[in-house]
Motif scaffolding. Structure first.
Motif, short mmCIF file in Angstrom:
data_model
loop_
_atom_site.label_atom_id
_atom_site.label_comp_id
_atom_site.label_asym_id
_atom_site.label_seq_id
_atom_site.Cartn_x
_atom_site.Cartn_y
_atom_site.Cartn_z
N GLU A 171 59.33 34.47 78.91
CA GLU A 171 60.45 33.62 78.51
C GLU A 171 61.25 33.15 79.72
O GLU A 171 61.74 32.02 79.75
CB GLU A 171 61.35 34.37 77.52
CG GLU A 171 60.84 34.37 76.10
CD GLU A 171 60.70 32.97 75.50
OE1 GLU A 171 61.59 32.11 75.75
OE2 GLU A 171 59.71 32.72 74.80
N ARG A 192 56.41 28.73 71.03
CA ARG A 192 55.37 29.64 71.49
C ARG A 192 54.10 29.40 70.68
O ARG A 192 54.14 29.02 69.50
CB ARG A 192 55.82 31.10 71.32
CG ARG A 192 57.00 31.51 72.22
CD ARG A 192 56.56 31.74 73.65
NE ARG A 192 55.73 32.91 73.83
CZ ARG A 192 56.16 34.08 74.31
NH1 ARG A 192 57.44 34.25 74.62
NH2 ARG A 192 55.31 35.08 74.48
N ASP A 199 51.42 34.20 75.48
CA ASP A 199 52.20 33.83 76.67
C ASP A 199 52.03 32.35 77.04
O ASP A 199 51.96 31.99 78.22
CB ASP A 199 51.83 34.72 77.87
CG ASP A 199 52.10 36.19 77.59
OD1 ASP A 199 53.04 36.48 76.83
OD2 ASP A 199 51.36 37.04 78.12
N LEU A 201 53.55 28.34 75.97
CA LEU A 201 54.63 27.60 75.33
C LEU A 201 54.22 26.14 75.18
O LEU A 201 53.78 25.50 76.14
CB LEU A 201 55.91 27.67 76.18
CG LEU A 201 57.15 26.99 75.57
CD1 LEU A 201 57.70 27.83 74.43
CD2 LEU A 201 58.21 26.75 76.64
#
Length: 208
Positions: A171, A192, A199, A201
């Motif tokens: 993040e 996401r 992992d 985005l």
């Protein structure tokens, strides 16, 4: 969310999935000329499965950055207009050339997406940039290629946190990438890509 023209939900082996019409590329299921768009193999496919509004409507001109062997860009070329596919590595580009043999709207370019000046003489202004590059500086790649995107165009970008920094919280990585990206883009949506891709985005943006 409305799917692009040329993308439909079809049934494969009793389950519903996104599909496009075209020659198979990566061993995907095919029914009546429709090929299953496997979201676990495609970041853009995962975006569409998750309801992300990519802005793709079908028939648009596309610049695809990080085409690899053609898994996703083959689906894009099935429903889009002229599709410029940039890939840096020679081995997957050979596979990409085979994929393009069945698709007259797909134009493979053995080029580095970090150096758009090397293909600026080939690529026309585009309605959409689709980016899936596994390299550090993913926002910089999107900014460098912004020159090709029409004022009302859209960037659909898959950010891979581990390509930026394997030691940091994803993040935090995503926030840094978005902050850099905002130098040239307005962020419209972020999401996401779990459960399809860890992992990663999805980022949808338009040029400022």
């Amino acid at each position: 969310m409305t799917l692009p023209d040329g993308v439909e939900r079809r049934r494969f082996d009793g389950a519903e999935s996104l599909a496009t019409q075209g020659e198979p590329v990566y061993g995907e299921s095919v029914e009546d000329g429709w090929r299953r768009w496997v979201p676990e193999r495609s970041k853009l496919g995962a975006m569409l499965e998750l309801g992300v509004d990519t802005g793709l409507t079908g028939g648009e001109t596309v610049l695809y950055l990080g085409a690899a062997s053609g898994t996703t860009v083959s689906h894009v070329a099935d429903f889009a207009g002229p599709t410029y596919a940039v890939e840096f590595a020679a081995r997957p580009t050979r596979d990409l050339l085979d994929v393009a043999g069945d698709r007259d709207r797909l134009f493979p370019l053995l080029k580095d997406a970090r150096a758009p000046e090397t293909y600026a003489h080939v690529v026309e202004p585009v309605d959409a940039i689709v980016q899936d590059v596994a390299t550090r500086g993913q926002a910089d790649v999107a900014l460098a290629n912004r020159r090709f995107l029409k004022d009302d165009g859209r960037l659909s970008m898959a950010v891979k946190a581990r390509s930026e920094d394997v030691t940091r919280d994803p993040e935090d990585v995503f926030d840094d990438v978005l902050e850099t990206l905002e130098a040239g883009y307005e962020i419209l949506e972020r999401r996401r890509l779990e459960p399809y891709h860890d992992d990663h985005l999805a980022v949808i943006a338009r040029p400022r």
